[in-house]
Design a protein around this motif. Structure first.
Motif, PDB file in Angstrom:
ATOM      1  N   UNK A   1       0.762  -1.268  -0.066  1.00  0.00           N
ATOM      2  CA  UNK A   1      -0.012  -0.010  -0.035  1.00  0.00           C
ATOM      3  C   UNK A   1       0.832   1.243   0.159  1.00  0.00           C
ATOM      4  N   UNK A   2       0.245   2.178  -0.767  1.00  0.00           N
ATOM      5  CA  UNK A   2       1.008   3.551  -0.629  1.00  0.00           C
ATOM      6  C   UNK A   2       0.551   4.334   0.334  1.00  0.00           C
ATOM      7  N   UNK A   3       1.435   5.235   1.116  1.00  0.00           N
ATOM      8  CA  UNK A   3       1.043   5.923   2.058  1.00  0.00           C
ATOM      9  C   UNK A   3       0.343   7.360   1.554  1.00  0.00           C
ATOM     10  N   UNK A   4      -0.208   8.160   2.177  1.00  0.00           N
ATOM     11  CA  UNK A   4      -0.851   9.235   1.648  1.00  0.00           C
ATOM     12  C   UNK A   4       0.365  10.146   1.414  1.00  0.00           C
ATOM     13  N   UNK A   5       0.547  10.784   0.294  1.00  0.00           N
ATOM     14  CA  UNK A   5       1.502  11.817  -0.262  1.00  0.00           C
ATOM     15  C   UNK A   5       2.885  11.215  -0.241  1.00  0.00           C
ATOM     16  N   UNK A   6       3.098   9.918  -0.429  1.00  0.00           N
ATOM     17  CA  UNK A   6       4.301   9.306  -0.194  1.00  0.00           C
ATOM     18  C   UNK A   6       4.870   9.540  -1.616  1.00  0.00           C
ATOM     19  N   UNK A   7       6.563   9.798  -1.684  1.00  0.00           N
ATOM     20  CA  UNK A   7       6.815  10.200  -3.021  1.00  0.00           C
ATOM     21  C   UNK A   7       7.485   8.759  -3.691  1.00  0.00           C
ATOM     22  N   UNK A   8       7.476   8.791  -5.085  1.00  0.00           N
ATOM     23  CA  UNK A   8       7.729   7.452  -5.464  1.00  0.00           C
ATOM     24  C   UNK A   8       9.094   6.628  -5.215  1.00  0.00           C
ATOM     25  N   UNK A   9      10.249   7.455  -4.875  1.00  0.00           N
ATOM     26  CA  UNK A   9      11.264   7.073  -4.736  1.00  0.00           C
ATOM     27  C   UNK A   9      11.305   6.304  -3.293  1.00  0.00           C
ATOM     28  N   UNK A  10      10.481   6.930  -2.258  1.00  0.00           N
ATOM     29  CA  UNK A  10      10.307   6.200  -1.092  1.00  0.00           C
ATOM     30  C   UNK A  10       9.458   5.074  -1.175  1.00  0.00           C
ATOM     31  N   UNK A  11       8.516   5.106  -1.971  1.00  0.00           N
ATOM     32  CA  UNK A  11       7.621   3.986  -1.953  1.00  0.00           C
ATOM     33  C   UNK A  11       8.245   2.845  -2.732  1.00  0.00           C
ATOM     34  N   UNK A  12       9.344   3.166  -3.598  1.00  0.00           N
ATOM     35  CA  UNK A  12      10.328   2.386  -4.304  1.00  0.00           C
ATOM     36  C   UNK A  12      11.136   1.581  -3.341  1.00  0.00           C
TER      37      UNK A  12
END
Length: 573
Positions: free
Chosen positions: A72-83
């Motif tokens: 799951x993607x956190x609200x407002x999470x940047x793409x690099x942090x999600x990767x």
């Protein structure tokens, strides 16, 4: 028609009825050219050919990597942090599992109000004072409390400094009405904020509590709606991956377990299947937010007076009337009626108060509020020099010095199941203590504890316990699956060949649970710390994950070796 004729026609009818079924299973002997090493492993209907590199890559792709697409993607999470989080989930499924549990406990989709739903999902933020906040000349600050040890509390042989040397340390503390439902603040270090803003020194953003109340913003006439999307693609991927994982686990129940025992490569899919299932449920409980949104408070107004600018706030948080913080239940605290900051002839920052409440304080039974005597005391008209901030905000050596406690934000009105009319009208400080920032850490900071109010300290503990208990409990489900299917059999593979596989796969599946939970706790502790020094860049986060992933990396290598040893198998009968 006679009975004999009917019997003849009956046999003819049934022979036509099953004609297609019989002819469908007519077997033929054909000759196929198969690669050397082809085997059925003693199971009729199983055909296993030598494994190619494409087979190994396909197994990794569909049984491990594809499962991380459900994280799951956190609200407002940047793409690099999600990767980076996806990389961590590939090595430690507990990291991705934890996000699904957090979304489940948020129950954001159960509320019809867009703002409340966004607050529960962690998609709204507000401005608060940071630990390095300093007052400006001519500024008035409400809700301040002076913490000062009595003479009897000082170490033997010491006493308070003489009046001519009065100085005070200014400490900005974290308030219980600025924390999440799990009992700690979540500072905005790695999220994208909607709108434009210019934050002056001494301020930072933090997620608002999930039970905050909203009123219309007076600074703008524009109507801004919270944008969110429901990720159907992830839900479909999660369902497909669950089905594929079940098939993989089912196929491992035969010759695989007999050969490799409890470390059979098909069983290693279990943690990722469980992670996908929890993330599927989490997607049903929380939408995705591409960015987080600002909400106005009196602290944002204060920052604007210092030159800050904020455009794009969606609403304003409802706050308590000031003053609303008191030290009624705290013997070493003194409420300040009016606090003004100025500068002396040398340019040093000083504070002036018309009166410090050093008289005996008592509780008003009817209203439950703190009532102070208006008679001036010996502290009337006293000037206090503001000490400079200690190095690295370490207050270890000032345990017995006077402390001016400033809240990081003014009290918010929070929705509560408790009867608010029976609660005291003011927030009462219960204790003030100087403690290490972390266990065995030399750095100390001041912690302020309040009596329960619209926030409930027991509720914080229950939600925190529920989150970590569920994450740990669900992480152990794959262990139960492996134990049930394999009975922890050793397998028929020679010991000198399978010993390394058992060591690495066991470390991957079992030690990885503890390591994953520890990394989750460590990251949440960093997000709860207001200091930017605790912020860890995506590059270093990835390095930490890889450095702790020796078991997972070794496990992946062992799975590849087992695939080559076992072959690429197809069931045909």
């Amino acid at each position: 028609m006679s009975l004999g004729e009917f019997s003849v026609w009956r046999h003819i009818f049934f022979s036509f009825h099953f004609y297609s079924v019989v002819t469908a299973y007519v077997l033929k002997n054909i000759t196929l050219s198969l690669p050397e090493g082809t085997s059925d492993h003693g199971s009729p209907g199983l055909l296993c050919t030598p494994t190619t590199w494409k087979d190994v890559v396909s197994f990794y792709l569909f049984n491990y990597i594809a499962h991380t697409a459900t994280v799951m993607l956190k609200p407002g999470e940047r793409s690099i942090d999600f990767a980076v989080t996806v990389i961590g989930s590939l090595f430690f499924p507990a990291i991705g599992l934890h996000r699904g549990v957090e979304a489940l406990l948020s129950a954001a989709m159960l509320n019809r109000c867009d703002l409340t739903r966004a607050a529960r999902a962690g998609a709204l933020c507000m401005l608060v004072r940071s630990p390095d906040w300093r007052p400006t000349e001519g500024e008035e600050v409400p809700n301040a409390v002076l913490h000062q040890k009595s003479i009897s509390d000082h170490p033997e042989g010491t006493a308070r400094p003489p009046p001519s040397h009065h100085g005070v340390h200014l400490v900005t503390y974290t308030t219980p009405w600025s924390v999440s439902k799990f009992g700690w603040p979540v500072y905005v270090h790695r999220q994208i904020i909607y709108g434009t803003y210019n934050v002056p020194d001494g301020y930072q953003f933090v997620m608002i509590p999930p039970n905050a109340r909203f009123i219309k913003s007076e600074s703008t006439t524009e109507t801004i709606k919270v944008a969110s999307t429901y990720n159907f693609v992830k839900a479909v991927v999660a369902i497909v991956q669950m089905g594929y994982a079940i098939v993989t686990l089912f196929r491992s129940g035969g010759d695989q377990i007999q050969r490799y025992g409890f470390v059979a490569f098909g069983l290693t899919v279990a943690p990722y299947a469980v992670m996908s299932t929890v993330n599927l449920l989490g997607n049903l409980c929380r939408s995705d937010y591409a960015s987080i949104y600002m909400a106005e408070t009196s602290i944002m107004d204060e920052a604007r007076r210092r030159g800050g600018s904020f455009y794009g706030a969606i609403a304003r948080l409802e706050e308590e009337k000031v003053p609303s913080v008191c030290s009624c239940s705290y013997s070493c605290g003194e409420d300040i009626d009016r606090l003004e900051f100025s500068k002396d002839s040398g340019g040093n920052l000083i504070l002036r108060s018309s009166s410090f409440d050093t008289n005996e304080k008592h509780l008003e039974k009817d209203s439950g509020c703190c009532k102070t005597d208006s008679i001036s005391t010996s502290c009337s008209g006293r000037l206090w020099r503001i000490h400079d901030l200690p190095k690295k905000l370490n207050y270890a050596g000032i345990k017995h010095d006077p402390i001016l406690l400033i809240p990081n934000c003014n009290p918010l009105k929070l929705s509560s199941k408790i009867d608010t009319e029976s609660l005291p009208t003011r927030h009462k400080i219960q204790s003030v203590a100087l403690k290490p920032v972390a266990p065995f850490d030399k750095k100390h900071k001041w912690f302020v504890t309040f009596e329960p109010h619209t926030y409930n300290t027991r509720s914080f503990f229950r939600w925190r316990f529920a989150k970590y208990f569920l994450t740990a409990f669900i992480s152990l489900i794959p262990v139960v699956i492996v134990a049930t299917m394999s009975h922890y059999a050793g397998g028929s593979t020679p010991q000198n060949k399978s010993q390394t596989w058992k060591i690495f796969v066991s470390q991957w599946l079992y030690t990885g649970i503890v390591s994953g939970l520890w990394l989750v706790l460590e990251q949440e502790a960093r997000d709860a710390n207001p200091s930017k020094l605790w912020y860890r860049s995506p590059f270093w986060r990835a390095c930490i994950y890889i450095a702790n992933a020796s078991g997972a990396i070794g496990g992946y290598v062992c799975v590849g070796q087992m695939l080559v040893d076992y072959g690429s198998c197809v069931w045909f009968g």
